[in-house]
Design a protein around this motif. Structure first.
Motif, PDB file in Angstrom:
ATOM      1  N   THR A  36      54.863 113.585  42.223  1.00  0.00           N
ATOM      2  CA  THR A  36      56.158 114.009  42.764  1.00  0.00           C
ATOM      3  C   THR A  36      56.859 112.727  42.077  1.00  0.00           C
ATOM      4  O   THR A  36      56.396 111.832  41.318  1.00  0.00           O
ATOM      5  CB  THR A  36      56.338 114.113  44.159  1.00  0.00           C
ATOM      6  OG1 THR A  36      55.519 113.347  44.859  1.00  0.00           O
ATOM      7  CG2 THR A  36      55.919 115.466  44.492  1.00  0.00           C
ATOM      8  N   GLY A  37      58.159 112.443  42.631  1.00  0.00           N
ATOM      9  CA  GLY A  37      58.716 111.393  42.195  1.00  0.00           C
ATOM     10  C   GLY A  37      59.787 111.739  40.935  1.00  0.00           C
ATOM     11  O   GLY A  37      59.576 113.106  40.631  1.00  0.00           O
ATOM     12  N   SER A  38      60.700 110.979  40.276  1.00  0.00           N
ATOM     13  CA  SER A  38      61.319 111.622  39.352  1.00  0.00           C
ATOM     14  C   SER A  38      60.834 111.473  38.003  1.00  0.00           C
ATOM     15  O   SER A  38      61.094 112.272  37.134  1.00  0.00           O
ATOM     16  CB  SER A  38      62.671 110.744  39.235  1.00  0.00           C
ATOM     17  OG  SER A  38      62.268 109.355  39.269  1.00  0.00           O
ATOM     18  N   GLY A 137      53.526  99.050  41.706  1.00  0.00           N
ATOM     19  CA  GLY A 137      52.190  99.402  41.259  1.00  0.00           C
ATOM     20  C   GLY A 137      51.546 100.476  41.876  1.00  0.00           C
ATOM     21  O   GLY A 137      50.213 100.576  41.771  1.00  0.00           O
ATOM     22  N   HIS A 138      52.183 100.970  43.140  1.00  0.00           N
ATOM     23  CA  HIS A 138      51.540 101.947  43.777  1.00  0.00           C
ATOM     24  C   HIS A 138      51.147 103.364  42.802  1.00  0.00           C
ATOM     25  O   HIS A 138      52.152 103.554  42.137  1.00  0.00           O
ATOM     26  CB  HIS A 138      52.240 102.362  45.044  1.00  0.00           C
ATOM     27  CG  HIS A 138      53.465 103.046  44.986  1.00  0.00           C
ATOM     28  ND1 HIS A 138      54.714 102.293  45.561  1.00  0.00           N
ATOM     29  CD2 HIS A 138      53.665 104.181  44.984  1.00  0.00           C
ATOM     30  CE1 HIS A 138      55.625 103.280  45.415  1.00  0.00           C
ATOM     31  NE2 HIS A 138      55.297 104.350  45.069  1.00  0.00           N
ATOM     32  N   ILE A 139      50.329 103.835  43.092  1.00  0.00           N
ATOM     33  CA  ILE A 139      50.040 105.279  42.572  1.00  0.00           C
ATOM     34  C   ILE A 139      49.754 106.180  43.819  1.00  0.00           C
ATOM     35  O   ILE A 139      48.952 105.896  44.673  1.00  0.00           O
ATOM     36  CB  ILE A 139      48.684 105.003  41.605  1.00  0.00           C
ATOM     37  CG1 ILE A 139      47.610 104.513  41.975  1.00  0.00           C
ATOM     38  CG2 ILE A 139      49.123 104.864  40.149  1.00  0.00           C
ATOM     39  CD1 ILE A 139      46.295 104.737  41.112  1.00  0.00           C
ATOM     40  N   ASP A 164      63.313 102.397  47.725  1.00  0.00           N
ATOM     41  CA  ASP A 164      63.060 103.102  46.548  1.00  0.00           C
ATOM     42  C   ASP A 164      63.231 104.765  46.678  1.00  0.00           C
ATOM     43  O   ASP A 164      63.955 105.354  45.760  1.00  0.00           O
ATOM     44  CB  ASP A 164      61.811 102.842  45.693  1.00  0.00           C
ATOM     45  CG  ASP A 164      61.533 101.466  45.031  1.00  0.00           C
ATOM     46  OD1 ASP A 164      62.696 100.568  45.176  1.00  0.00           O
ATOM     47  OD2 ASP A 164      60.643 101.235  44.497  1.00  0.00           O
ATOM     48  N   ASN A 165      62.639 105.156  47.804  1.00  0.00           N
ATOM     49  CA  ASN A 165      62.797 106.539  47.867  1.00  0.00           C
ATOM     50  C   ASN A 165      64.040 107.162  48.671  1.00  0.00           C
ATOM     51  O   ASN A 165      64.147 108.318  48.840  1.00  0.00           O
ATOM     52  CB  ASN A 165      61.338 107.173  48.581  1.00  0.00           C
ATOM     53  CG  ASN A 165      60.203 106.825  47.474  1.00  0.00           C
ATOM     54  OD1 ASN A 165      60.658 106.639  46.366  1.00  0.00           O
ATOM     55  ND2 ASN A 165      59.142 107.801  47.911  1.00  0.00           N
ATOM     56  N   ALA A 166      64.583 106.182  49.214  1.00  0.00           N
ATOM     57  CA  ALA A 166      66.113 106.560  50.272  1.00  0.00           C
ATOM     58  C   ALA A 166      66.984 107.350  49.296  1.00  0.00           C
ATOM     59  O   ALA A 166      67.625 108.158  49.992  1.00  0.00           O
ATOM     60  CB  ALA A 166      66.592 105.185  50.531  1.00  0.00           C
TER      61      ALA A 166
HETATM   62  C1  GLP Z   1      56.641 107.729  44.868  1.00  0.00           C
HETATM   63  C2  GLP Z   1      55.566 108.718  44.747  1.00  0.00           C
HETATM   64  C3  GLP Z   1      54.738 108.250  43.545  1.00  0.00           C
HETATM   65  C4  GLP Z   1      55.700 108.027  42.409  1.00  0.00           C
HETATM   66  C5  GLP Z   1      56.466 106.868  42.735  1.00  0.00           C
HETATM   67  C6  GLP Z   1      57.399 106.504  41.743  1.00  0.00           C
HETATM   68  O1  GLP Z   1      56.833 107.039  46.151  1.00  0.00           O
HETATM   69  N1  GLP Z   1      54.627 108.711  45.852  1.00  0.00           N
HETATM   70  O2  GLP Z   1      53.708 109.360  43.299  1.00  0.00           O
HETATM   71  O3  GLP Z   1      54.771 107.859  41.378  1.00  0.00           O
HETATM   72  O4  GLP Z   1      56.950 106.747  44.067  1.00  0.00           O
HETATM   73  O5  GLP Z   1      58.668 107.330  41.916  1.00  0.00           O
HETATM   74  P1  GLP Z   1      59.743 107.510  40.579  1.00  0.00           P
HETATM   75  O6  GLP Z   1      58.720 108.492  39.538  1.00  0.00           O
HETATM   76  O7  GLP Z   1      60.906 108.358  41.341  1.00  0.00           O
HETATM   77  O8  GLP Z   1      59.827 106.364  40.105  1.00  0.00           O
END
Ligand code: GLP
Length: 261
Positions: A36-38, A137-139, A164-166
């Motif tokens: 998920t994510g953008s 660097g999280h996956i 970042d996710n807000a």
């Molecule tokens: C989120 C998801 C990740 C994603 C990352 C980057 O928190 N859990 O799977 O790769 O953040 O997000 P984006 O693709 O919106 O930059």
């Protein structure tokens, strides 16, 4: 590890969408790991277009999400189950129930995580796992200092990731859950092919650390260096901090056609 530098996210999406379509056409029963994510959205658009054009079917495929928030209202539009339904599952012919997400609503999260890894194993493992990467660097939701051998488990998000996710939660960090269930790094490394995508200059440092830095739990995505078949697809801004980009371009431009994605 293969690094492919593309002109645009659309070009990357076409490359990866083509690879996924080829995989499904050679084995309709393939198991896909969905992120998920953008970042993966252009790939999902490409796959929906190929499905509409009759180039690919998901009718026998299965899917597993990387991660899920814990404790969102069941009908929340930003749960990863809802996001995947909206962005890919409902746009193609995945059968009902063919795509699973970790159960972020379970009264027993530890059992839900064990059950998730067992379900992946029972499906024969993941053939191709799509990945984005966080600025740290999280996956999945494996934050820095995650064990490189971790199974699916509950994690607490860093404040950076919540910030970042807000943007998916009305720009209101107080709505972003603190806890998530995520495939572990050990789980991710068991997929047969890892495809990590990154677009934009804000991912440049994370990409360089993933590909060219030391393997360390401080940069969970660096675990891709331990995988025998990892592909990193980045646009020019995301490739900015790589030192060997000329070499990666040279390798890709000389890639034999038979190798595929
Ligand atoms: C989120 C998801 C990740 C994603 C990352 C980057 O928190 N859990 O799977 O790769 O953040 O997000 P984006 O693709 O919106 O930059």
């Amino acid at each position: 590890m293969e690094v492919v530098i593309v002109d645009s996210p659309q070009a990357g999406a076409e490359l990866v969408g083509g690879g996924i379509a080829a995989l499904l056409n050679s084995n309709p029963y393939s198991v896909l790991g969905l992120a998920t994510g953008s970042t993966p959205l252009p790939v999902y658009d490409d796959l929906a277009r190929r499905y509409d054009a009759g180039e690919v079917s998901f009718a026998r495929a299965r899917g597993f999400a990387l991660d899920e928030y814990v404790g969102l209202p069941a009908d929340h539009p930003e749960s990863y189950r809802a996001v995947l339904d909206r962005e890919i599952v409902g746009r193609v012919d995945f059968p009902t129930g063919a795509v699973q997400t970790p159960d972020g609503w379970s009264a027993d999260p530890a059992a839900a995580c064990l059950a998730y890894d067992a379900a992946i194993a029972a499906a024969g493992g993941i053939d191709l796992q799509l990945l984005g990467v966080g600025t740290d660097g999280h996956i999945g939701f494996n934050e820095p200092t995650s064990s490189l051998a971790s199974p699916t488990r509950i994690k607490t998000l860093t404040e950076q990731t919540r910030e970042d996710n807000a943007r998916f939660f009305d720009d209101d960090i107080s709505q972003v859950p603190h806890h998530v269930l995520t495939q572990g790094i050990g789980t991710i490394l068991r997929a047969r092919h890892l495809v990590l995508l990154a677009w934009g200059g804000n991912k440049a440092q994370a990409v360089a650390a993933t590909v060219e830095g030391p393997v360390t739990g401080m940069v969970p995505s660096s675990a891709l260096q331990l995988h025998p078949h990892a592909t990193v697809v980045v646009d020019e801004p995301a490739a900015e901090a790589l030192t060997l980009s000329d070499y990666y371009r040279h390798v890709f431009s000389n890639k034999p056609d038979w190798q595929g994605l």
